[in-house]
Design an enzyme around this catalytic site. Structure first.
Site, PDB file in Angstrom:
ATOM      1  N   HIS A   1      -0.349  -9.344  -4.895  1.00 24.42           N
ATOM      2  CA  HIS A   1      -0.709  -7.960  -5.166  1.00 24.42           C
ATOM      3  C   HIS A   1      -2.071  -7.881  -5.849  1.00 24.42           C
ATOM      4  CE1 HIS A   1      -0.805  -3.837  -6.503  1.00 24.42           C
ATOM      5  NE2 HIS A   1       0.161  -3.592  -5.629  1.00 24.42           N
TER       6      HIS A   1
ATOM      7  N   GLU B   1      -4.986  -5.888  -3.905  1.00 23.84           N
ATOM      8  CA  GLU B   1      -5.788  -5.190  -4.911  1.00 23.84           C
ATOM      9  C   GLU B   1      -6.376  -6.267  -5.828  1.00 23.84           C
ATOM     10  OE1 GLU B   1      -3.399  -2.076  -6.835  1.00 23.84           O
ATOM     11  OE2 GLU B   1      -2.640  -1.568  -4.857  1.00 23.84           O
TER      12      GLU B   1
ATOM     13  N   HIS C   1       3.247  -3.046   1.202  1.00 29.72           N
ATOM     14  CA  HIS C   1       2.018  -3.832   1.394  1.00 29.72           C
ATOM     15  C   HIS C   1       2.189  -4.861   2.510  1.00 29.72           C
ATOM     16  CE1 HIS C   1      -0.203  -2.101  -1.857  1.00 29.72           C
ATOM     17  NE2 HIS C   1       0.673  -2.465  -2.783  1.00 29.72           N
TER      18      HIS C   1
END
Ligand code: CO
Length: 296
Positions: free
Chosen positions: A174, A205, A237
């Site tokens: 992530h 991210e 995601h």
């Protein structure tokens, strides 16, 4: 005399039995474990959370769940599904008469979401002092060198058997530049790459963007790229940013660069080796939030 002896022996035995049963019914701590995930509204993410739940219940533990994400809980509520917030779950545990509560963070790193979880617990305990004898908070997945080793080994051992040694694996973490998340994932990338130079980790991210990895795949002459989430669940995601049909998904970018993407969408929570790390963190934590040590 003999009759008296046998009578007193019997009385003694009764006393011992009474005493031991009194001991057995003495008030004891009622224990439970509260598992706290970021949360998901995707059905594809549930196998990972269910597998973690099963790993805990298999040990005979009373398990409660909470999601830290308000947005996800609100979305689920609209669909008629109730998942508790951390605050509500602590209140429920107290209502159930739980006195010793273990809270296990199911986050990857001790970053933003984990910090928030700590604050939520502190807030609840401050508002309701003395309701628990112990509230032990277990660390998220990656906090120590041992964790890193076990996690890397668990993921590598669970790679699809069909993957050949010259084929690349790209893991999607992530990432988050608020807190130490990016730093931990950078260390994780290094650990994977050291064990298998055809495994890369980038983040959706945060700082370790896929932009850095794509040229490396090309430079290494890779033809086939296995894509896996490095997140507890295979949720939004994984399905969109990693393997989705949009032009900017990692799968599409790999294809556009002349390589073959092969999505393998399995959340980390589904791996036994990952569940073991969480179970270890739950059982070994000494971070008692209900009894913070007073400094001298
Ligand atoms: Co996100």
């Amino acid at each position: 005399m003999q009759r008296f002896l046998s009578f007193s022996l019997c009385a003694l035995l009764c006393c011992v039995l009474l005493a031991s049963s009194a001991f057995a019914t003495a008030p004891q701590d009622k224990k439970a474990t509260l598992l706290v995930a970021f949360g998901t509204s995707k059905a594809s993410a549930m196998p990972a959370l269910n597998a973690i739940d099963a790993a805990y219940t298999k040990q005979g533990e009373t398990v409660l769940w909470a999601y830290t994400s308000d947005i996800i809980r609100r979305k689920l509520a609209k669909e008629g599904k109730t998942v508790l917030s951390v605050n509500a779950a602590l209140n429920k545990a107290a209502e159930m008469g739980i006195t010793e509560l273990r809270v296990q963070s199911l986050h990857v790193a001790p970053a933003e979401e984990y910090n928030q979880l700590e604050r939520m617990i502190v807030k609840n305990l401050t508002q309701h002092p003395g309701r628990f004898t112990k509230v032990l908070l277990g660390y998220p997945l990656l906090v120590s060198a041992q964790d890193l080793q076990e996690v890397v080994d668990a993921v590598l051992a669970a790679l699809p058997k069909a993957r050949k040694a010259d084929e690349a694996v790209v893991l999607m973490g992530h990432g988050n530049d608020r807190g130490p998340g990016d730093l931990i994932l950078a260390a994780t990338h290094t650990a994977f790459h050291a064990k298998d130079s055809r495994v890369w980790l980038a983040t959706v991210e945060g700082a370790l963007s896929f932009d850095h990895v794509l040229p490396q795949l090309k430079a290494a002459g890779v033809k086939k790229v296995w894509l896996q989430p490095f997140m507890i669940v295979a949720g939004d995601h994984a399905n969109n940013d990693l393997a989705g049909p949009e032009e900017d998904s990692w799968a599409s970018r790999i294809k556009a660069a002349g390589m073959e993407p092969v999505p393998h969408l399995k959340g980390l929570g589904e791996l036994e080796g990952i569940q073991k790390v969480f179970l270890r963190h739950t059982s070994t934590t000494v971070d008692d939030m209900a009894n913070s040590k007073k400094s001298d």
